[in-house]
Design an enzyme around this catalytic site. Structure first.
Site, PDB file in Angstrom:
ATOM      1  N   LEU A  65      49.025 -13.345  26.399  1.00  0.00           N
ATOM      2  CA  LEU A  65      50.430 -13.703  26.662  1.00  0.00           C
ATOM      3  C   LEU A  65      50.622 -15.204  26.770  1.00  0.00           C
ATOM      4  CD1 LEU A  65      51.324 -10.899  29.259  1.00  0.00           C
ATOM      5  CD2 LEU A  65      51.555 -10.879  26.756  1.00  0.00           C
ATOM      6  N   ASP A  74      41.707  -8.702  34.043  1.00  0.00           N
ATOM      7  CA  ASP A  74      41.361  -9.918  34.778  1.00  0.00           C
ATOM      8  C   ASP A  74      39.932 -10.269  34.389  1.00  0.00           C
ATOM      9  OD1 ASP A  74      41.278 -10.880  38.335  1.00  0.00           O
ATOM     10  OD2 ASP A  74      40.504 -11.854  36.522  1.00  0.00           O
ATOM     11  N   TYR A 108      38.692 -29.246  33.889  1.00  0.00           N
ATOM     12  CA  TYR A 108      38.950 -28.478  32.669  1.00  0.00           C
ATOM     13  C   TYR A 108      37.921 -28.861  31.600  1.00  0.00           C
ATOM     14  CZ  TYR A 108      41.563 -26.926  28.486  1.00  0.00           C
ATOM     15  OH  TYR A 108      41.954 -26.346  27.298  1.00  0.00           O
TER      16      TYR A 108
HETATM   17  C1  VAH Z   1      45.782 -28.970  27.632  1.00  0.00           C
HETATM   18  N1  VAH Z   1      46.788 -27.897  25.706  1.00  0.00           N
HETATM   19  O1  VAH Z   1      46.631 -29.851  27.493  1.00  0.00           O
HETATM   20  C2  VAH Z   1      45.541 -28.055  26.427  1.00  0.00           C
HETATM   21  C3  VAH Z   1      44.501 -28.623  25.483  1.00  0.00           C
HETATM   22  C4  VAH Z   1      43.754 -30.638  24.217  1.00  0.00           C
HETATM   23  C5  VAH Z   1      44.610 -30.115  25.300  1.00  0.00           C
HETATM   24  O2  VAH Z   1      43.206 -28.252  25.819  1.00  0.00           O
HETATM   25  O3  VAH Z   1      45.163 -28.791  28.663  1.00  0.00           O
END
Ligand code: VAH
Length: 330
Positions: A10, A49, A138
Site C-alpha cells: 500500500l 506484519d 535508514y
Molecule cells: C527516502 N524516497 O526519501 C526514499 C528514498 C532515495 C530516497 O530511499 O527516504
C-alpha cells in the site's frame, strides 16, 4: 507459476508495482500485503506484519510463494525520528523474509537506496562498488540489508536481487516520510494551483527516477538471467540528477504561475546532503539492460497530465499576484 508476494503493497512503490505485476503475470498470481486489514478487491490481499517471523513464514509457506518483492520499510525522514522502530521494521522484516525464502525456496527483491551511501562516498558518478558509510539509520539499514542479502545468497543460495533506488516520483500514491518526497509534493501543489513550500534548498542535487521506470527496472531485474548478474543485489540505478529549482522551472513551463518558496527543514536537508548527487548505473545497463525512458521533461509532462494540471490557473489568493517564483526563505 508460483504466486508473487508484495510486502508494503500500500506504499508509494507498492501502489504501482502491484498492478504492474498483476498486468504482467495475472491478477490471480499476485498477493498484496501490508499492515492494514482487508483492502478493496483488486486482487488477493493479506494483512502482514513483516516483523512477525511466524506470520511471514506462514504466508509464504501456505501460499507457496515463488517470489517476494519486499517493500515494507520505514523511510529516511521518519526513520530519523524513530531509529529503534526503523531498525526493527527494516532489519527484522528483511531477515524474516530472507529466512522464509531460504526455507521455501523463493526469490527476493530488496529495495536498497542511494541512502546506502554517505558523506565519504564519491558524490558524482558514484561507482557500483565504493565506500558505504551512511550517517542515517535508514542508510545503515540499507547497507546492513545489502550485506544480509549477500550473505543469504552466498551461504544459502537464496536468489536475492535488488536496486539502489534514487528518489521516486509518482502520482498514484502519496510518498511516505522520505527526504525526496519534495519532488512528488511539488507536482501535487502545481496540480492544485498552490504555492509549494520546499523543505530542501533550491540547489540540492539528488538522483531521481519516474515510477514507471522504477517498476520496469524491478521486474526486468527479477526476470533477468541470473547468470548475467554480477551482483546479488543493490545495482545502482538512476534516470536523472536534479534540483528543486530545476524541477520547479520545468513545471513552470506548463503552469506559468506555479511558485515555490524554500523553507528548509534542517533534518531532511542534512539527510539529503549526506547522499550522492549522481550515480553511475553502468553495471545495471551492462548486466540486465537497465534503460530509463523518462527524463525531467517527459516526467513533468506525464505527471502534470495525470494530475490534471492542464491550465496553470491558480485559485489560491496567496498566489494570485505575479509570483516571485523562487523566493528563497530559510
Ligand atoms: C527516502 N524516497 O526519501 C526514499 C528514498 C532515495 C530516497 O530511499 O527516504
Amino acid at each position: 507459476m508460483r504466486p508473487i508476494l508484495v510486502t508494503g503493497a500500500l506504499g508509494q512503490i507498492g501502489a504501482e508495482l502491484t498492478p504492474a505485476l498483476r498486468k504482467a503475470f495475472g491478477a490471480a498470481r499476485v498477493i498484496a500485503s501490508d499492515l492494514p486489514e482487508a483492502q478493496s478487491a483488486d486482487g488477493a490481499y493479506e494483512r502482514l506484519d513483516c516483523t512477525q517471523a511466524e506470520a511471514v513464514a506462514d504466508l509464504i509457506g501456505r501460499q507457496d510463494v515463488g517470489a517476494v518483492y519486499h517493500l515494507a520499510a520505514i523511510l529516511s525522514a521518519i526513520a530519523e525520528d524513530r531509529p529503534q522502530d526503523a531498525w526493527r521494521v527494516n532489519m527484522d522484516g528483511l531477515y524474516n523474509v530472507l529466512e522464509a525464502a531460504r526455507r521455501f525456496g523463493c526469490k527476493v527483491f530488496f529495495p536498497s537506496s542511494i541512502a546506502a551511501f554517505g558523506p565519504s562516498t564519491p558524490r558524482r558518478h558514484t561507482p557500483q562498488t565504493t565506500i558505504q558509510r551512511p550517517t542515517t539509520i535508514y542508510g545503515v539499514t540499507k547497507v546492513a540489508g545489502e550485506l544480509l542479502c549477500d550473505y543469504y545468497a552466498t551461504r544459502f543460495g537464496v536468489d536475492v536481487r535488488g536496486l539502489r533506488l534514487p528518489g521516486l516520483v509518482s502520482w498514484a500514491a502519496p510518498p511516505g516520510g522520505g527526504t525526496t518526497d519534495y519532488a512528488v509534493e511539488m507536482f501535487h501543489s502545481a496540480a492544485r494551483r498552490r504555492r509549494y513550500f520546499c523543505f530542501l534548498r533550491p540547489e540540492t542535487r539528488l538522483d531521481m527516477m519516474y515510477m514507471p521506470d522504477a517498476i520496469r527496472a524491478m521486474i526486468d531485474l527479477m526476470e533477468a538471467d541470473p547468470k548475467r548478474l554480477r551482483y546479488a543485489n543493490a545495482y545502482n540505478v538512476t534516470a536523472m540528477s536534479v534540483t528543486p529549482r530545476e524541477i520547479a522551472a520545468e513545471i513552470r513551463r506548463h503552469t506559468s504561475l506555479f511558485a515555490v518558496d524554500y523553507c528548509v527543514d534542517p533534518k531532511r536537508q542534512a539527510i539529503a546532503d549526506s547522499w550522492p548527487e549522481s550515480l553511475d548505473a553502468e553495471a545495471a545497463r551492462e548486466d540486465w539492460g537497465f534503460s530509463p525512458r523518462f527524463g525531467l521533461a517527459d516526467m513533468t509532462r506525464d505527471m502534470l497530465a495525470r494530475l490534471g494540471a492542464a491550465t496553470g490557473r491558480f485559485d489560491d489568493p496567496v498566489s494570485s499576484e505575479a509570483p516571485n517564483a523562487d523566493a528563497g526563505i530559510g
